[in-house]
Write an enzyme that holds these catalytic residues in place. Structure first.
Site, PDB file in Angstrom:
ATOM      1  CB  SER A 238      -4.648  33.584  -9.281  1.00  0.00           C
ATOM      2  OG  SER A 238      -4.968  34.455 -10.350  1.00  0.00           O
ATOM      3  CE  LYS A 239     -11.879  29.504  -9.032  1.00  0.00           C
ATOM      4  NZ  LYS A 239     -12.822  29.082  -8.118  1.00  0.00           N
ATOM      5  NE  ARG A 240      -5.595  38.050 -11.551  1.00  0.00           N
ATOM      6  CZ  ARG A 240      -4.372  38.198 -12.051  1.00  0.00           C
ATOM      7  NH1 ARG A 240      -4.210  38.651 -13.250  1.00  0.00           N
ATOM      8  NH2 ARG A 240      -3.311  37.903 -11.321  1.00  0.00           N
ATOM      9  CG  HIS A 241      -3.292  33.595 -14.537  1.00  0.00           C
ATOM     10  ND1 HIS A 241      -2.988  33.785 -13.203  1.00  0.00           N
ATOM     11  CD2 HIS A 241      -2.763  34.639 -15.194  1.00  0.00           C
ATOM     12  CE1 HIS A 241      -2.299  34.899 -13.074  1.00  0.00           C
ATOM     13  NE2 HIS A 241      -2.158  35.440 -14.260  1.00  0.00           N
ATOM     14  N   GLY A 242      -7.337  31.159 -15.257  1.00  0.00           N
ATOM     15  CA  GLY A 242      -8.033  29.954 -15.704  1.00  0.00           C
ATOM     16  C   GLY A 242      -7.635  28.726 -14.919  1.00  0.00           C
TER      17      GLY A 242
END
Ligand code: GLU
Length: 470
Positions: A238-242
């Site tokens: 997800s976005k959280r992982h960049g």
């Protein structure tokens, strides 16, 4: 046989990094065989599909250079064809009408669950049609009851799935619109796709689709299901992982070559080679050699590759990419150094183009306040005279070029018996507001004569201000 692959995104959300990797693998497999790559937008779900998402797909693919040989095709424009094939299957008795409502199906599933059976449509209308006045029936596919489906997946190997596991899939809704599994088969057939390369999340759809291919007496394409990409914590990416959507990478200043190189290696390798030009990928990539296991997304490695490609891209080319990024930041680059010079001065160290843009604003507009820590440390009374002396020498300098500027700096260093950094850092703070910039002579060249002199004056005034306050 001509190899024909396709990428078939649904425009219902952002085209993300996993989708792009699937597109790349399909594109490469077609290129390697001198075949064709087809782009098909799967917009049958008209409620969730958006024009904006379609545009991101088209623009993103083009930005990455993954241009299709055919297409884009849009499923929404092929409804007549799906209806025609539905009719054909109905006529042949390979599909049937079903009047059961969603409530009926839910209830049947509930009861099956209670009895400890696998919930599924119980084929009630298959042999005993039960028309209900006022109800538009759906069309269900008559899935074989016995036997099994063999998938010889190019990545996962052989997988056998029993027909007992599958229920009679809806292929057309009450309003006549096709469902995903059906439209995909009709399209893959009509578009003469030889290799279906797609995400692993579709694996369980494949045996259903194979049965439909058989019902249409059509040859089967080869299948390759590409394993998922996970975050570095093993969770769904997800976005959280960049991970960003495709055009966000452009906005952040990534180069297409870096993204493609990163993605080709994410799940595939060739010895321990890390850097692949497009030509190398095209000749070496082989869908059959893709890893079976999921891969973990690694932002640092992507950054590393991006830096590599920034370093090896000619500054003139970087300049063209920098321009829209400066514009997006609202920076007017018409008064200031040429962008190729800005790229040349920074391309050894920037990890992304946006980093270059953000660190170069001082070249085009006033940087405002000094970084307080930098000013406190570098703009002190002791440096006033050397700075003033430098300012004077620079004002009288002939051509505003690196060599003569360097000589002037050296002369001032000798005159005041200073180590290089003792002068360079205060000058840097004076010119840029901070302590990070290209080598000082280059920084002076880029800032330009008049701006440099004005900013040195401002620094001198700043030092005088502190002195008179203390
Ligand atoms: N439209 C599907 C998706 O975006 C892909 C279908 C396929 O490749 O068969 O997930």
């Amino acid at each position: 046989m001509t190899v024909r692959t396709r990428f078939a995104p649904s425009p219902t959300g952002h085209l993300h990094i996993g989708g792009i990797r699937t597109a790349l693998y399909s594109w490469l497999e077609a290129r390697r065989h001198g075949g064709q790559f087809i782009l098909r937008v799967e917009d049958t779900d008209q409620e969730r599909s958006t024009q904006a998402a379609t545009e991101v797909i088209l623009e993103g693919m083009h930005w990455l250079g993954l241009d299709p040989d055919e297409g884009p095709f849009f499923q929404s424009q092929r409804f007549d064809r799906y209806r025609q094939v539905t009719e054909q299957l109905l006529d042949q008795g390979k599909a049937y009408h079903c009047w059961c409502s969603q409530d009926d199906v839910n209830q049947m599933r509930e009861e099956q669950r209670r009895r400890g059976e696998k919930p599924r449509y119980d084929r009630r209308c298959r042999d005993h049609p039960n028309p209900r006045p006022g109800v538009e029936p759906v069309v269900r596919f008559r899935n074989p009851i016995d036997g099994s489906v063999v998938i010889d997946d190019l990545i996962k190997g052989r997988v056998v799935i029993s027909n007992e596991e599958m229920d009679d899939l809806v292929i057309a809704r009450g309003d006549g619109s096709p469902t995903y599994n059906f439209a995909v088969v009709v399209d893959d057939l009509d578009m003469e796709i030889t290799h279906v390369i797609r995400g692993d999340d579709h694996f369980l759809n494949t045996p259903r689709q194979i049965n439909i291919f058989h019902a249409l007496d059509a040859p089967l394409p080869a299948f390759a299901h590409v394993p998922m990409i996970l975050g570095d914590d093993g969770q769904k990416l997800s976005k959280r992982h960049g991970a960003l959507s495709v055009l966000e990478y452009r906005r952040e200043g990534f180069l297409p070559e870096a993204i493609l190189n990163y993605l080709v290696r994410l799940g595939w390798s060739h010895g321990d080679q890390e850097i692949f030009s497009i030509e190398e990928m095209t000749s070496l990539f082989n869908i059959g050699a893709v890893n079976k296991a999921a891969s973990a997304f690694n932002t640092e490695k992507l950054m590393w590759l991006n830096q590599h490609y920034i370093k090896s891209t000619p500054p003139k080319k970087l300049a063209l990419l920098l321009k829209p990024l400066f514009e997006e930041q609202g920076v007017d680059t018409s008064t200031g150094p040429a962008l190729a010079e800005v790229a040349e001065a920074n391309h050894e160290r920037a990890k992304t183009l946006i980093e270059m843009v953000e660190k170069s604003g001082y070249l085009f507009e006033d940087f405002g306040e000094y970084d307080p820590k930098a000013a406190q440390k570098q703009l002190k009374a002791g440096i006033r005279q050397p700075l003033a002396s430098l300012r004077q020498a620079l004002a009288g300098l002939g051509p505003w070029e690196r060599e003569p500027i360097h000589e002037v700096v050296t002369t001032v260093l000798e005159e005041f018996d200073l180590k290089f950094g003792k002068l360079a850092q205060p000058v840097r703070v004076a010119l840029t507001g901070s302590t990070v910039s290209p080598p000082i002579d280059i920084t002076l060249v880029l800032v330009g004569r008049q701006r440099s002199l004005d900013r040195l004056d401002k620094a001198l005034a700043y030092i005088d201000g502190i002195e008179s306050n203390s």
